[in-house]
Design a protein around this motif. Structure first.
Motif, short mmCIF file in Angstrom:
data_model
loop_
_atom_site.label_atom_id
_atom_site.label_comp_id
_atom_site.label_asym_id
_atom_site.label_seq_id
_atom_site.Cartn_x
_atom_site.Cartn_y
_atom_site.Cartn_z
N VAL A 107 20.04 -0.54 -15.28
CA VAL A 107 21.19 0.35 -15.12
C VAL A 107 20.89 1.40 -14.06
O VAL A 107 21.75 1.72 -13.23
CB VAL A 107 21.54 1.00 -16.48
N LEU A 108 19.63 1.92 -14.05
CA LEU A 108 19.26 2.92 -13.05
C LEU A 108 19.38 2.35 -11.64
O LEU A 108 19.82 3.04 -10.72
CB LEU A 108 17.83 3.41 -13.29
N LEU A 109 18.98 1.07 -11.49
CA LEU A 109 19.12 0.42 -10.18
C LEU A 109 20.57 0.44 -9.73
O LEU A 109 20.88 0.74 -8.57
CB LEU A 109 18.67 -1.04 -10.28
N ARG A 110 21.48 0.11 -10.65
CA ARG A 110 22.90 0.12 -10.30
C ARG A 110 23.37 1.51 -9.94
O ARG A 110 24.15 1.70 -8.99
CB ARG A 110 23.73 -0.42 -11.47
N ILE A 111 22.88 2.51 -10.70
CA ILE A 111 23.29 3.89 -10.40
C ILE A 111 22.78 4.26 -9.01
O ILE A 111 23.51 4.86 -8.21
CB ILE A 111 22.72 4.86 -11.46
N TYR A 112 21.54 3.87 -8.70
CA TYR A 112 20.97 4.24 -7.40
C TYR A 112 21.76 3.59 -6.27
O TYR A 112 22.04 4.21 -5.24
CB TYR A 112 19.50 3.84 -7.35
N ARG A 113 22.13 2.32 -6.47
CA ARG A 113 22.91 1.64 -5.42
C ARG A 113 24.26 2.31 -5.22
O ARG A 113 24.78 2.37 -4.11
CB ARG A 113 23.13 0.17 -5.81
N GLU A 114 24.83 2.80 -6.32
CA GLU A 114 26.16 3.39 -6.23
C GLU A 114 26.13 4.77 -5.58
O GLU A 114 26.95 5.09 -4.73
CB GLU A 114 26.74 3.48 -7.65
N GLY A 116 23.02 6.48 -4.45
CA GLY A 116 21.92 6.78 -3.54
C GLY A 116 20.99 7.87 -4.04
O GLY A 116 20.21 8.41 -3.27
N THR A 117 21.06 8.22 -5.30
CA THR A 117 20.17 9.23 -5.85
C THR A 117 20.06 9.04 -7.36
O THR A 117 20.91 8.40 -7.96
CB THR A 117 20.67 10.65 -5.55
N LEU A 118 18.98 9.61 -7.93
CA LEU A 118 18.84 9.53 -9.39
C LEU A 118 18.79 10.92 -10.00
O LEU A 118 18.43 11.08 -11.15
CB LEU A 118 17.58 8.74 -9.76
N GLU A 119 19.12 11.95 -9.19
CA GLU A 119 19.21 13.30 -9.73
C GLU A 119 20.58 13.48 -10.35
O GLU A 119 21.60 13.27 -9.68
CB GLU A 119 19.01 14.34 -8.62
N GLU A 120 20.61 13.88 -11.62
CA GLU A 120 21.88 13.97 -12.31
C GLU A 120 22.84 14.94 -11.61
O GLU A 120 24.03 14.65 -11.46
CB GLU A 120 21.66 14.41 -13.76
N ASP A 121 22.31 16.08 -11.16
CA ASP A 121 23.17 17.08 -10.53
C ASP A 121 23.86 16.51 -9.30
O ASP A 121 25.05 16.68 -9.10
CB ASP A 121 22.33 18.30 -10.11
N GLU A 122 23.05 15.80 -8.47
CA GLU A 122 23.62 15.27 -7.23
C GLU A 122 24.67 14.20 -7.53
O GLU A 122 25.69 14.11 -6.86
CB GLU A 122 22.50 14.68 -6.35
N ILE A 123 24.39 13.38 -8.57
CA ILE A 123 25.36 12.35 -8.92
C ILE A 123 26.67 13.00 -9.37
O ILE A 123 27.76 12.61 -8.92
CB ILE A 123 24.81 11.46 -10.05
N LEU A 124 26.56 14.02 -10.23
CA LEU A 124 27.77 14.68 -10.73
C LEU A 124 28.53 15.32 -9.58
O LEU A 124 29.76 15.31 -9.54
CB LEU A 124 27.41 15.72 -11.78
N GLU A 125 27.77 15.86 -8.61
CA GLU A 125 28.41 16.45 -7.44
C GLU A 125 29.20 15.39 -6.67
O GLU A 125 30.33 15.61 -6.25
CB GLU A 125 27.32 17.03 -6.53
N LYS A 126 28.57 14.19 -6.52
CA LYS A 126 29.25 13.13 -5.78
C LYS A 126 30.48 12.63 -6.52
O LYS A 126 31.48 12.24 -5.91
CB LYS A 126 28.28 11.96 -5.55
N ILE A 127 30.39 12.60 -7.86
CA ILE A 127 31.56 12.17 -8.63
C ILE A 127 32.68 13.18 -8.48
O ILE A 127 33.84 12.83 -8.33
CB ILE A 127 31.18 12.02 -10.12
N GLY A 128 32.29 14.47 -8.50
CA GLY A 128 33.28 15.54 -8.40
C GLY A 128 34.06 15.50 -7.10
O GLY A 128 35.22 15.88 -7.04
N ARG A 129 33.39 15.03 -6.03
CA ARG A 129 34.04 15.04 -4.73
C ARG A 129 35.21 14.08 -4.66
O ARG A 129 35.17 13.01 -5.21
CB ARG A 129 33.03 14.71 -3.65
N LYS B 156 33.36 -0.55 -14.36
CA LYS B 156 33.53 -0.09 -12.99
C LYS B 156 33.05 1.35 -12.81
O LYS B 156 32.83 2.07 -13.77
CB LYS B 156 35.01 -0.17 -12.60
N GLU B 157 32.92 1.76 -11.58
CA GLU B 157 32.68 3.15 -11.16
C GLU B 157 31.55 3.82 -11.93
O GLU B 157 30.39 3.48 -11.76
CB GLU B 157 33.98 3.97 -11.31
N ARG B 158 31.90 4.77 -12.80
CA ARG B 158 30.87 5.59 -13.43
C ARG B 158 30.26 4.93 -14.66
O ARG B 158 29.47 5.55 -15.35
CB ARG B 158 31.47 6.95 -13.82
#
Lengths: 129, 499
Positions: A107-114, A116-129, B156-158
């Motif tokens: 699952v982490l691999l998929r998150i990283y591909r999506e 490009g980072t594994l830091e929760e803060d940065e991911i949440l920031e990218k989702i927020g955008r 999908k997505e998140r």
């Protein structure tokens, strides 16, 4: 205080597992990096595995491998062998923990591909955008 | 095939089929539907027979591999587990019909993987309701959890992020449960549930037992998303693939509530769990009442139908946990009846959501305008499910809520009764808001930007998704009307005589 110390020293193995468990628990809840969370989970699970294994230990007892014929004839003196059941249970628990880790890494691999980072803060920031 | 190990065939059918789905489904996807539906239909027939056997001959236990308990692994088939077996089979079979269609759209080329996990998850659920061994329960709990992590991550997505959070929370829950079992093992030297219960007599006052009980309850509480521990559920269930959500949402939390009942009744015995410390008992009912209110309030804030349903799901967990901890016959009857009813109504609503998102591409409130005109049959069934959630007679939801409220009155626990009534009102507001948007707003009325072009083509969902939905909606009314016999013949017998 000295009573407490005697308690800790007398059961030092259990106290050690409590400490390990808390380290793992802190990493799972407190760390913002997803890999560190996963490592915390592994520490937590390992602490429980050690906890179980140490419950089977008896002072001065040997490994639970006995001569079949002698055991059938005279029976087994339970005090001479450690309790193997917790160890067997933990084999299963290790399998479970390895498979959870495997799934989590995938699952982490998929998150990283999506993201490009594994830091929760940065991911949440990218989702927020 | 003798009838005494029929329940094992029920469990084995989806487990073995899972591997064939993987092997043959890889070659041609035309294998998947007959294999999955065939094995689940077999299990459904099998569990009907198991339930009939239990009703005529009473509960029986089964020793796997002829190793006698307490050393060997024991399976216990009593009224409660036979009822759960049938419930899981029926819900899984109905959900699969619809899931086949939505998986075809959402996972082209990966359906065999999807259904492999799907069937193993169902086999794990069967195992959970059958087992009478505390450690086995942990392993099966992790089998169901690991497969659902995988299924949710296919969304999908998140979805992978939601799945990862679920992995962390789920592992904490499972580890707590394991730790609790460790304490029990140290205390008693046994892992067989009935054996532990016998050995624990006389140890009721000890701190170790209280710790074990707390660890087990918190562990299961995380897994069932009991309110303060619910954080993982809304994201995981609303982002999961539609087909997976349709099956997981009705079953996972309900089976975990069953586990809580099983642990309380069989391992710790009601004497210890309910009556040893009244403070804990009424405290948990208060927490349940609070959780119902908080989850209902959170549901009000959602702007997406599927996400709203996940919060209602959390509120429903509060209903059941509270009902169990009322510690009287009516409360426990209500909780068990609500396990059955809530599975069916959650299934009905999630099937409707699956049909809607198949046609509309999502379930945000802005997409639902005028949906009653476009998908009248789907929305009719959705309305039945919604009425059941609110608790309108003669739908099933009314009857279990009735028992829960009776239980609350018997126990003199007015806070819980008030929470149930308020939550029903909130549910009414939630669903009438959907009905208002869907029925009275013309398509693209309020936010008429951009969607008109494809609004014209939208028609009723495909028949394969409609059939299970209509069937479930009818089942809700039928189960509601037959609550009396269900309670008298099955559920009353599942409750220990001391109540």
């Amino acid at each position: 205080m000295s009573e407490f110390m005697a308690e800790v020293v007398g059961k030092y193995n259990y106290w050690l597992y409590v400490v390990l468990m808390m380290i793992g628990f802190y990493a799972m809840i407190g760390k913002r990096n997803l890999v560190k969370k996963l490592l915390g989970m592994n520490i937590f699970q390992t602490a429980i595995i050690l906890f179980y294994v140490s419950t089977g230990v008896k002072r001065g007892a040997g490994i639970p491998i006995v001569d079949k014929y002698a055991a059938l004839k005279h029976g087994v003196d339970a005090a001479t062998v450690v309790n193997p059941l917790p160890h067997v249970l933990m084999l299963t628990a290790i399998v479970v923990s390895v498979s959870v880790t495997g799934v989590a890494l995938a699952v982490l691999l998929r998150i990283y591909r999506e993201y490009g980072t594994l830091e929760e803060d940065e991911i949440l920031e990218k989702i927020g955008r | 095939m003798t009838t005494s190990n029929l329940h094992l065939y029920v469990l084995a059918a989806p487990l073995l089929t899972a591997f064939f789905v993987n092997l043959l489904g890889r070659k041609s996807r035309s294998w998947i539907a007959p294999l999955a539906l065939g094995s689940l239909a077999f299990s459904t027939v099998g569990s009907v027979l198991v339930l009939l056997r239990v009703l005529t001959h009473g509960a029986y236990s089964y020793t796997v591999g002829n190793w006698n308990p307490p050393f060997g692994i024991e399976l216990l088939v009593d009224h409660l587990s036979a009822l759960m077996l049938l419930l899981i089979s029926a819900v899984a079979l109905i959900a699969t019909v619809s899931a086949l269609k939505s998986a075809e759209r959402e996972h082209p080329g990966r359906e065999h993987l999807f259904f492999t996990l799907y069937l193993i998850l169902i086999a794990g659920l069967y195992g959970l309701v059958l087992t009478a061994d505390a450690f086995n329960l942990y392993v099966l709990l992790e089998i169901t959890s690991i497969t659902s992590y995988g299924l949710i991550a296919m969304g999908k997505e998140r979805a992978p992020l939601a799945s990862f959070n679920y992995i962390i929370m789920g592992s904490i829950g499972a580890c707590f449960y394991l730790l609790g079992v460790g304490y029990l093992y140290i205390l008693t030297g046994s892992l067989n549930m009935a054996d532990i219960a016998i050995l624990l007599q006389g140890l009721y006052g000890t701190a170790a037992l209280a710790t074990a009980f707390a660890f087990v309850l918190v562990g299961l509480g995380v897994k069932m998303a009991f309110f303060p521990l619910h954080g993982w559920l809304p994201n995981a269930y609303s982002l999961a693939p539609t087909g997976a959500g349709t099956m997981i949402a009705p079953l996972m939390t309900k089976v975990t509530v069953y586990l809580m009942i099983r642990v309380i009744l069989t391992v710790f015995t009601p004497d210890y769990a309910f009556f040893h410390s009244p403070l804990v008992q009424s405290g948990i009912v208060w927490v349940a009442a609070g959780s119902i209110l908080c989850a209902s309030a959170l549901a009000l804030g959602q702007r997406d139908l599927r996400r709203m349903l996940t919060y209602i799901l959390i509120a429903e967990v509060g209903y059941m946990v509270g009902g169990v901890w009322l510690a009287n016959a009516n409360g426990l009857t209500g909780a068990i009846l609500h396990i059955v009813n809530d599975s069916l109504m959650t299934l009905c609503l999630f099937l409707a959501v699956a049909a809607i998102s198949y046609r509309m591409g999502g379930t945000g409130f802005d997409r639902l305008q005028g949906i009653y005109r476009k998908m009248p049959v789907t929305m009719a069934a959705f309305t039945v499910g919604a009425f059941s959630m609110i608790g309108v007679p003669p739908t099933a939801g009314f009857f279990s809520k009735w028992y829960l409220i009776l239980g609350g009155i018997d126990a003199g626990h007015w806070g819980f009764v008030a929470a149930l009534v308020i939550s029903s009102l909130v549910n009414a507001v939630l669903f009438f808001r959907i009905i208002e948007i869907g029925f009275f707003f013309a398509p693209g009325d309020a936010h008429g930007h951009g969607h008109e072009a494809h609004h014209e083509e939208i028609k009723e969902a495909p028949l394969q998704m409609l059939q299970p939905l209509i069937f479930t909606a009818i089942a809700l009314i039928v189960v509601g009307l037959s609550s009396g016999p269900l309670v008298d013949k099955v559920i009353r017998l599942a409750i220990p005589g001391s109540f």
